[in-house]
Design an enzyme around this catalytic site. Structure first.
Site, PDB file in Angstrom:
ATOM      1  N   ILE A   1       1.021  -1.248   0.030  1.00 30.63           N
ATOM      2  CA  ILE A   1      -0.074   0.028   0.168  1.00 30.63           C
ATOM      3  C   ILE A   1       1.044   1.442   0.019  1.00 30.63           C
ATOM      4  O   ILE A   1       0.654   2.252  -0.593  1.00 30.63           O
ATOM      5  CB  ILE A   1      -0.693   0.022   1.226  1.00 30.63           C
ATOM      6  CG1 ILE A   1      -2.125  -0.972   0.977  1.00 30.63           C
ATOM      7  CG2 ILE A   1      -1.632   1.101   1.434  1.00 30.63           C
ATOM      8  CD1 ILE A   1      -2.468  -1.542   2.081  1.00 30.63           C
ATOM      9  N   ASP A   2       1.994   1.304   0.799  1.00 28.83           N
ATOM     10  CA  ASP A   2       2.844   2.330   0.787  1.00 28.83           C
ATOM     11  C   ASP A   2       3.582   2.668  -0.569  1.00 28.83           C
ATOM     12  O   ASP A   2       3.452   3.910  -1.031  1.00 28.83           O
ATOM     13  CB  ASP A   2       3.928   2.082   1.788  1.00 28.83           C
ATOM     14  CG  ASP A   2       4.518   3.418   2.773  1.00 28.83           C
ATOM     15  OD1 ASP A   2       3.808   4.311   2.460  1.00 28.83           O
ATOM     16  OD2 ASP A   2       5.270   3.155   3.365  1.00 28.83           O
TER      17      ASP A   2
END
Length: 667
Positions: free
Chosen positions: A403-404
């Site tokens: 996600i990052d």
């Protein structure tokens, strides 16, 4: 006497005159810092452009600690594939990292670590170093003082058990029948974070097989009492969680002796299929070294010979984690970070004024677009209806986009003027949709999975090293919120829930905990720009508290630093030697809070310009990246380049998205 502003006469207030002189001096100083910042940014841009690969990516070395190198030698010993050149080069690196007292630490300037010291010592013995050699005798003496091998971590004792230096019966049990647990049952494999899951599955096979290779020497010198290497310990109270899981482990040891052979064989075969299905095209597993090592061992124990395509590809992938240094030594990277480094470098260059259609940025965008993952991975177990569309951290890791990285890649792509904008927009739309779909129930985001928050995995006696679950964190959530705000979704309920969670997680001191970077300086440097991008005023109480905290922990030299001990000792929070990356994180927060013309920012920018090296780079021996808080630390060698350049760029040119009005609310 002098004339006042209304034409009358009166005495000059000496305090006002002094304040006026200080303001003038401050302005002159700031003007000088601005000019220096421009020059420093230009040198940094030139340096960073020169480091880009012709394919468009950037990658800095990823340094951790010598357990990676020691375990590589132990693996080669176990498989019988040592070669003198590799052993010599690895041993040279390990020796070079030894501290004066004979020990090894897990990060630069950190304290000695028992398990790291044991593994390094054993590796050097494999390389031919003798117990009576002074550097070895110092290490062994310190190990005994700390309780010997018996006091080391489980993973260290597993490596020793492979050679009979420790008893398998004295290790926690991890049965392969775990593979049969459905996802709703506690302690199923998807309750573990992806990095732990990829390690635990092959270790269930190792735990079941309990192999022992002939030991080339004894390790009596690492025991407090060689006749009784594992002194008994008092168990935890039966009514405590620790006591419960200790007794569960005893029951599993009994089960190991009586496990039905047919069932165990089916379970191990299921684990093997799981492992093979997740091998990447380049032969690695998850783009990280530890799962690859244990997967190779597990498959070898099941009869896969070293020439089998799966094994050959796995071993070749491990060689790609090696960094051969100019001095002839060999360092093993635990992971490689090209996607992360490339998106951060793109952001830094664009924010420093490089034209959005510059060939380097377009090449970077092309490479990032080609790295998009458009097939489901393990994340789909919890989000089966979500369409794929994210980015991973590494060169090859299609099973575990994160996600990052996805949030930062979107922010990077938005800074590039690409000739095929429709292609860019489509990729961004998929990435945004995937990130939104990975939001956890509490409104925040973890790194790889949604709602990976079970309390049970961390309680297993087997899991005594680092984080084994992936709960939401402030730094990842901040990056997603910032990305959604830039995409015009600041007012959407998904974003607002993320903001509410961030506000609720602010520390009483004013900062935010940093899960993937050290530590509160990183968390705060991630969250404040996100909150202001999403529309919170710099005068918002949360922003004011964060700014006040950052200014309060600024070092006397003008920089910021935070030691990794802040994860375990509160007195270290916000305290440590100034580093280029941490100074930049603090500046990014202060600039986002409209504190550009303050003394704190001026001093911070001055520190960056004064510590820059002649080639436009910065030196940073300190570890500012986090794998597992306190337990596993990382020195990203590109952090010291990309983050200072981003801070300098925003100081000189401003935030490229500042004042942007949200234009769309769909997700």
């Amino acid at each position: 006497m002098t004339a006042t502003t209304d034409g009358s006469t009166g005495a000059v207030d000496p305090r006002a005159a002094s304040a006026s002189r200080k303001t003038t001096e401050s302005t002159i100083a700031a003007d000088g810092v601005l000019a220096a910042a421009r020059r420093a940014a230009e040198r940094s841009v030139e340096h960073l452009l020169g480091r880009q690969d012709e394919q468009g990516w950037w990658k800095g070395d990823l340094a951790t600690n010598v357990t990676m190198d020691a375990e590589d030698l132990l693996l080669r010993q176990f498989l019988g594939i040592q070669d003198p050149a590799t052993v010599r080069a690895a041993a040279g690196f390990i020796r070079g990292e030894q501290l004066g007292d004979g020990t090894w630490a897990t990060f630069h300037g950190g304290p000695a670590d028992l398990s790291t010291t044991i593994e390094a010592y054993v590796a050097l013995r494999l390389a031919g170093d003798r117990p009576e050699d002074p550097h070895m005798a110092r290490a062994a003496g310190w190990v005994r003082e700390q309780g010997g091998i018996a006091a080391s971590r489980v993973f260290t004792r597993i490596w020793l058990a492979l050679f009979g230096w420790w008893k398998w019966d004295d290790l926690p049990e991890l049965p392969p029948e775990l593979m049969f647990f459905p996802k709703w049952v506690p302690l199923n494999i998807y309750d573990f974070g992806c990095w732990a899951r990829q390690t635990i599955v092959p270790l269930t096979i190792v735990s079941a097989k309990r192999p022992v290779r002939p030991a080339p020497f004894a390790l009596d010198e690492l025991h407090t009492d060689p006749a009784h290497p594992n002194p008994p310990k008092r168990p935890a109270p039966a009514r405590s969680w620790d006591g419960l899981f200790q007794r569960l482990d005893k029951a599993l040891h009994v089960y190991h002796r009586f496990a039905p052979r047919g069932l165990r064989r089916v379970a191990m075969n299921a684990a093997a299929r799981w492992i093979i299905e997740r091998q990447e095209n380049d032969g690695c597993w998850g783009g990280i070294q530890p799962p690859a090592v244990y997967s190779v061992i597990a498959l070898h124990l099941l009869g896969y010979d070293l020439e089998h395509p799966v094994m050959r590809a796995g071993l070749e992938s491990l060689d790609r984690f090696a960094v051969w240094r100019e001095d002839g030594t060999r360092m093993i990277e635990a992971c490689q970070s090209p996607v992360w480094d490339t998106c951060l470098a793109t952001i830094a260059l664009a924010d420093a004024g490089v034209a959005p259609d510059h060939p380097a940025l377009v090449r970077a965008a092309d490479w990032m677009l080609a790295e998009e993952i458009v097939r489901p991975g393990d994340w789909a177990v919890r989000r089966p209806r979500l369409e794929p569309g994210g980015w991973a951290f590494e060169f090859h890791n299609d099973n575990y986009p994160d996600i990052d990285d996805t949030a930062e890649v979107v922010l990077a792509l938005r800074r590039v003027r690409h000739p095929d904008q429709a292609r860019v927009d489509a990729a961004i739309e998929r990435g945004v949709r995937w990130n939104v779909g990975m939001q956890s129930r509490n409104g925040a985001w973890g790194a790889f999975d949604a709602d990976n928050t079970s309390a049970f995995p961390n309680r297993l006696p087997f899991c005594d090293f680092g984080e084994v679950i992936d709960p939401p964190s402030a730094d990842v959530t901040g990056h997603v919120v910032e990305m959604l705000a830039v995409e015009g979704r600041a007012a959407h309920p998904v974003t607002r829930r993320g903001i509410e969670w961030l506000l609720s997680e602010q520390d009483a001191g004013g900062g935010w905990f940093g899960r993937w970077g050290v530590n509160y300086v990183y968390g705060t440097g991630s969250v404040v720009p996100a909150l202001t991008a999403a529309g919170l005023s710099p005068s918002h109480p949360a922003i004011r508290r964060a700014v006040d905290w950052l200014e309060s922990v600024q070092n006397d030299d003008g920089g910021w630093g935070e030691d990794l001990r802040s994860y375990s000792e509160e007195k270290w929070i916000g305290q440590g030697a100034s580093t280029a990356s941490q100074t930049a994180w603090a500046l990014l927060a202060l600039l986002a809070a409209e504190r550009r013309d303050t003394v704190a920012v001026t001093r911070g920018i001055a520190w960056l310009t004064e510590t820059q090296q002649a080639d436009g780079s910065w030196d940073e021996p300190y570890f500012t990246g986090t794998g597992f808080p306190w337990d596993f630390s990382i020195n990203y060698h590109l952090y010291r380049q990309v983050f200072p350049l981003t801070a300098l760029g925003r100081y000189v040119h401003g935030d490229p998205f500042a004042g942007r009005t949200p234009t769309r609310e769909g997700v």
